[in-house]
Design a protein around this motif. Sequence first.
Motif: not given
Length: 242
Positions: A165-175, A27-45
């Motif tokens: 913080e060198d502890k947690v990674a968000l890696v998409g589809d690497l795994i 807070d107050p920053c919110y970073i979105l990592v990946d957008s999801g499929l087209p038409g799934t914006e309600d899930k983000v909302a």
Amino acid sequence: MPLTPPSIVRIPIAPAGMINAFLICQDPCYILVDSGLPGTEDKVARALERLGKSYSDISLIIITHAHIDHAGNAALLSQHSGAPILAHEADLPFYLGEKKMTFCATGWFGHAFKLTGAIQKPYQPFTPDILLTGDQSYCLKEYGIEGYVRPTTGHTCGSISVIIEDKVALVGDLISSGILLGGILFKGKAKRPPFEENPQAVGMALEALTDTGVTEFHMGHGGPLQRREVRRHARMLRSLKQ
Ligand SMILES: [Zn+2]
Ligand SMILES: [Zn+2]
């Protein structure tokens, strides 16, 4: 820097961990990592609403790579939020809609999934506002987050990961983990995603992340996974024949 670490909120784009996007919240920053499929914006909302926030609270949108389940709704969410999009130049022709992606299936599910045509569907093109090139990293300090984005090529050429913080990674589809597309069952067991361009490069990228001290991995399909399982998977990938 704030004393409390940012929280990672998983956004279920599809149920049972099959497709995930994430919010990194400091807070107050919110970073979105990946957008999801087209038409799934309600899930983000809905995920934002649960935090008492709305689209306008998104400060930055990071797209880990150009597959439709990660980049397919980026243009619309950037329009709704006004947030800039960060991505890597190596996937730029796909973001611009100038080139069709190729898909190297990793097994029967990938082959079957490719036949449905769902993964190859075009999505609303966009021009990333912040474009990483080559080995360039991007520091997230200006968002109040002790972390950075770094290129982790392999799943696609332009795949990137977010390290907090060198502890947690968000890696998409690497795994991935689980079964089929990912998620559902056996989420603690690593697996290859249905498509992967260069498994040896993915193995090296994952090993490099564990070498930096990352212990927790969040992924687009399934997860989260711990360091030990990621190391095991990375070794297996590196042993595959070119
Ligand atoms: Zn992918
Ligand atoms: Zn994916």
